[in-house]
Design a protein around this motif. Structure first.
Motif, short mmCIF file in Angstrom:
data_model
loop_
_atom_site.label_atom_id
_atom_site.label_comp_id
_atom_site.label_asym_id
_atom_site.label_seq_id
_atom_site.Cartn_x
_atom_site.Cartn_y
_atom_site.Cartn_z
N ALA A 206 0.84 -1.21 0.00
CA ALA A 206 0.00 0.00 0.00
C ALA A 206 0.87 1.25 0.00
CB ALA A 206 -0.92 0.00 1.21
N GLN A 207 0.20 2.41 -0.21
CA GLN A 207 0.88 3.70 -0.19
C GLN A 207 0.23 4.62 0.83
OE1 GLN A 207 1.23 5.61 -4.01
NE2 GLN A 207 2.28 3.89 -4.97
N ALA A 208 1.04 5.52 1.36
CA ALA A 208 0.54 6.59 2.23
C ALA A 208 0.96 7.91 1.60
CB ALA A 208 1.11 6.47 3.64
N THR A 209 0.02 8.87 1.55
CA THR A 209 0.28 10.16 0.90
C THR A 209 -0.06 11.29 1.86
OG1 THR A 209 -0.22 9.23 -1.27
CG2 THR A 209 -0.26 11.63 -1.07
N GLY A 210 0.78 12.31 1.86
CA GLY A 210 0.54 13.50 2.66
C GLY A 210 1.22 14.68 2.02
N SER A 211 1.04 15.87 2.60
CA SER A 211 1.67 17.07 2.04
C SER A 211 2.23 17.92 3.17
CB SER A 211 0.66 17.87 1.22
OG SER A 211 -0.40 18.33 2.04
N LEU A 212 3.25 18.69 2.80
CA LEU A 212 3.85 19.63 3.75
C LEU A 212 4.24 20.89 3.02
CD1 LEU A 212 7.18 19.62 3.25
CD2 LEU A 212 7.00 17.44 4.41
N ALA A 213 4.32 21.99 3.76
CA ALA A 213 4.74 23.27 3.20
C ALA A 213 6.22 23.48 3.46
CB ALA A 213 3.92 24.40 3.81
N ALA A 214 6.94 23.89 2.43
CA ALA A 214 8.37 24.14 2.53
C ALA A 214 8.75 25.20 1.49
CB ALA A 214 9.15 22.85 2.32
N PRO A 215 9.93 25.79 1.59
CA PRO A 215 10.34 26.78 0.59
C PRO A 215 10.27 26.21 -0.83
CG PRO A 215 11.83 26.83 2.46
CD PRO A 215 10.94 25.63 2.65
N ARG A 216 9.95 27.09 -1.76
CA ARG A 216 9.92 26.66 -3.16
C ARG A 216 11.31 26.26 -3.60
NH1 ARG A 216 6.50 31.46 -6.20
NH2 ARG A 216 4.66 31.44 -4.82
N CYS A 217 11.39 25.16 -4.32
CA CYS A 217 12.66 24.77 -4.93
C CYS A 217 12.80 25.47 -6.27
CB CYS A 217 12.73 23.25 -5.10
SG CYS A 217 11.37 22.53 -6.07
N ALA A 218 14.02 25.69 -6.68
CA ALA A 218 14.26 26.32 -7.96
C ALA A 218 14.20 25.28 -9.06
CB ALA A 218 15.63 26.99 -7.96
N PRO A 219 13.50 25.57 -10.15
CA PRO A 219 13.45 24.61 -11.25
C PRO A 219 14.86 24.19 -11.67
CG PRO A 219 11.90 26.38 -11.63
CD PRO A 219 12.70 26.78 -10.43
N GLY A 220 15.04 22.91 -11.82
CA GLY A 220 16.35 22.37 -12.18
C GLY A 220 17.22 22.01 -11.00
N SER A 221 16.81 22.41 -9.81
CA SER A 221 17.58 22.07 -8.61
C SER A 221 17.20 20.67 -8.11
CB SER A 221 17.36 23.11 -7.51
OG SER A 221 16.00 23.07 -7.07
#
Length: 250
Positions: A206-221
């Motif tokens: 099975a899978q478990a899914t959740g979300s968290l808030a964090a600083p935006r990553c830079a595209p390509g990083s």
């Protein structure tokens, strides 16, 4: 090492009086795995090994002797070692005058992770009880996988939100055979570690899914995802708990 149950099953093959034997009817000379049962519970793990042999010209009786071997752990580089099992080391003997002899031995409550195989020694005896021929064959292995949980990163996605932040959705799958207790996940973005996200418990497959808030990553990083930060889950594979992924923001 002690196994829970040992079962021996014997079979013999004989031609009816006056019958003519064809090559395709002969019992083959072989040593094979008859069954290999795996599972998280030791009571579900078992293996059965079968030896079969045809009579030779002048053979009165046939005999077999089984020896169980174990390769502990998951590595194929580990050597097999003989396991002493009551009821396995003695010779088993066919009735006289048979055209073929088949014998199966089964062992249960196997430990894991490990691999098991059997060596089968075949012996043909003439009317005086003298050995006509003796040889040994080794069966293929019955592989018993590690029964523990195994957390793997299934997916990572992100949506930009206000304040230079992003909402990161994380899915973790349990590729193991037992349930994974609750665990914490963090993201490392530009050297900054997010607050932990708690997921689980997660059933096998099975899978478990959740979300968290964090600083935006830079595209390509690159983002570092750390599963089971506190090491609360006993896993069969720990080396895949730190994973690097490309920033999911365009």
């Amino acid at each position: 090492m002690r196994f829970k149950v040992l079962i021996a099953v014997v079979g013999v093959v004989a031609l009816a009086s006056g019958a003519t034997a064809h090559a395709s009817d002969r019992v083959p000379l072989s040593a094979k795995v008859a069954s290999c049962l795996t599972g998280a519970d030791p009571d579900a793990r078992a293996a059965a090994f079968t030896g079969s042999m045809p009579a030779l010209s002048g053979t009165r009786r046939m005999q077999m002797r089984f020896q169980l071997q174990q390769r502990p752990g998951s590595s194929t580089r580990t050597r097999y070692k003989r396991v002493s099992v009551p009821g396995w080391s003695g010779w088993v003997t066919s009735d006289p005058g048979r055209e073929g002899f088949v014998f199966t031995k089964r062992v249960e409550a196997l430990t894991a992770p490990a691999a098991y195989r059997a060596t089968v020694t075949f012996r043909w005896l003439d009317a005086r009880g003298h050995a006509q021929k003796t040889l040994t064959r080794t069966t293929p292995a019955c592989e018993e996988p590690d029964p523990r949980a195994d957390l793997v990163l299934a997916s990572l996605s992100a949506t930009a939100i206000a304040g230079g932040q992003a909402a990161y959705a994380i899915s973790v799958e349990n590729d193991g055979l037992t349930e994974a207790d609750p665990f914490a996940v963090t993201l490392t973005i530009d050297g900054r570690v997010s607050n932990p996200l708690t997921l689980g418990p997660v059933a096998p497959g099975a899978q478990a899914t959740g979300s968290l808030a964090a600083p935006r990553c830079a595209p390509g990083s690159t983002i570092t995802v750390t599963l089971d930060v506190a090491g609360t889950v006993d896993e069969s594979v720990e080396s895949d708990d730190v994973v690097q992924r490309a920033c999911p923001l365009a």
